[in-house]
Design an enzyme around this catalytic site. Structure first.
Site, short mmCIF file in Angstrom:
data_model
loop_
_atom_site.label_atom_id
_atom_site.label_comp_id
_atom_site.label_asym_id
_atom_site.label_seq_id
_atom_site.Cartn_x
_atom_site.Cartn_y
_atom_site.Cartn_z
N CYS A 4 0.86 -1.31 -0.01
CA CYS A 4 0.22 0.07 0.08
C CYS A 4 0.84 1.42 0.03
O CYS A 4 0.29 2.36 -0.47
CB CYS A 4 -1.00 0.09 1.30
N CYS A 127 -13.28 0.05 8.21
CA CYS A 127 -12.34 -0.53 7.23
C CYS A 127 -12.16 0.36 5.92
O CYS A 127 -13.38 0.94 5.51
CB CYS A 127 -12.88 -1.81 6.84
N HIS A 259 -9.71 3.14 -1.37
CA HIS A 259 -8.32 2.77 -1.31
C HIS A 259 -8.00 1.70 -2.68
O HIS A 259 -7.89 0.70 -2.37
CB HIS A 259 -8.34 1.81 -0.13
#
Length: 311
Positions: A4, A127, A259
């Site tokens: 990430c 999340c 994300h």
């Protein structure tokens, strides 16, 4: 390589290419198409230790849940304090046209806590949400060209690494062998601040990696914005909201913006630039001159920190 954090590490490579004289101008691009993933669950099993954790079905969410639980236990933090990070992300995201939650209604703490378990004590609303996305930045040498009047200075960018396996984190750093600490972030931030000639107190706006709500607080502490164990309560009290001590994740974060893994580490740089240019609209941080962008890879195993300065 950086998971990430890969986008920010690619950004660092671009900066190094400019500083070394290898290139005059570099474009850094991050792209992710999460909708092509066959199984999100299988993808999450690629992050933990592959010798012991993944074979036992212990995935990325489970490892973050351990960090979440340990953080609350160690510092006496309530679940609602940790969840406040997700509520804040959704507020910022509702004001960001690029966010998943743009123009959606506010999400309260009670709704977050009732959203069901992802892996206890992490709720589903805490999340990050994987999505398709892309981001790009252009890097060039400083100069007097009129077209560069809106340019933002990269004051420094660094990265630090540590062990990925949960068990290996204990004893990795003498005196800091605890999964409730963002040690790679602290190491990278200290170096970045030193090279940029600033301290944590000079940071006007921050973007931190919040794949789960607790990680946002851990990285704020790693950056030195708040003392250890105090970030979650600070977020809950409004210290990272507009007008607070250090507005954080003004793009909506991984929870509210989305994300797209390969693009995330670059999109946080884009948001920081937008803030320092004064172009963030409803989510603009007044008088922002110094911004920090931080991203994490793996199980808190790598962290990249960039310090940007406006004109």
């Amino acid at each position: 390589v950086g998971a990430c954090a890969g986008g920010t590490m690619a950004f660092m490579q671009g900066v190094n290419m400019i500083c070394s004289g290898q290139s005059e101008c570099v474009i850094v691009v991050g792209v992710e198409k999460m909708s092509d993933v066959y199984s999100v669950s299988d993808a999450l099993l690629s992050y933990p230790d592959q010798d012991y954790e993944a074979p036992a079905g212990f995935d990325y969410v489970d490892t973050m849940a351990l960090m979440h639980a340990r953080y609350m236990q160690k510092y006496g933090v309530a679940p609602e304090h940790v969840a406040a990070f997700a509520m804040q992300d959704r507020w910022y995201a509702s004001r960001n046209p690029n966010a998943i939650d743009y123009r959606r209604g506010a999400l309260g703490i009670d709704e977050i806590m009732r959203s069901g378990w992802a892996s206890r004590p992490i709720t589903r609303a805490e999340c990050a949400r994987g999505c398709d996305g892309a981001a790009a930045v252009i890097l060039a040498r400083a100069g007097g060209d009129a077209s560069r009047r809106r340019a933002i200075q990269v004051a420094s960018i660094t990265a630090a690494t540590g062990p990925n396996a949960m068990g290996a984190k204990f004893g990795a750093w003498p005196g800091e062998d605890d999964i409730a600490e963002a040690v790679p972030t602290r190491i990278a931030a200290e170096r970045a601040y030193r090279e940029a000639g600033i301290t944590a107190r000079d940071v006007d706006v921050a973007q931190v990696h919040d794949c789960f709500s607790v990680m946002g607080s851990l990285h704020l502490e790693g950056l030195g914005i708040f003392p250890r164990g105090e970030a979650a309560r600070a977020v809950a009290s409004g210290e990272t909201a507009l007008g607070g001590t250090c507005p954080t994740n003004t793009d909506g974060g991984r929870i509210g913006l989305g994300h797209p893994t390969g693009a995330t580490g670059i999109s946080i740089v884009c948001e920081t630039v937008t803030q320092l240019r004064g172009e963030a609209g409803e989510r603009q941080v007044a008088g922002a001159r110094v911004g920090v962008a931080q991203s994490m890879g793996g199980n808190n195993a790598v962290s990249a920190v960039a310090v940007l300065k406006g004109n």
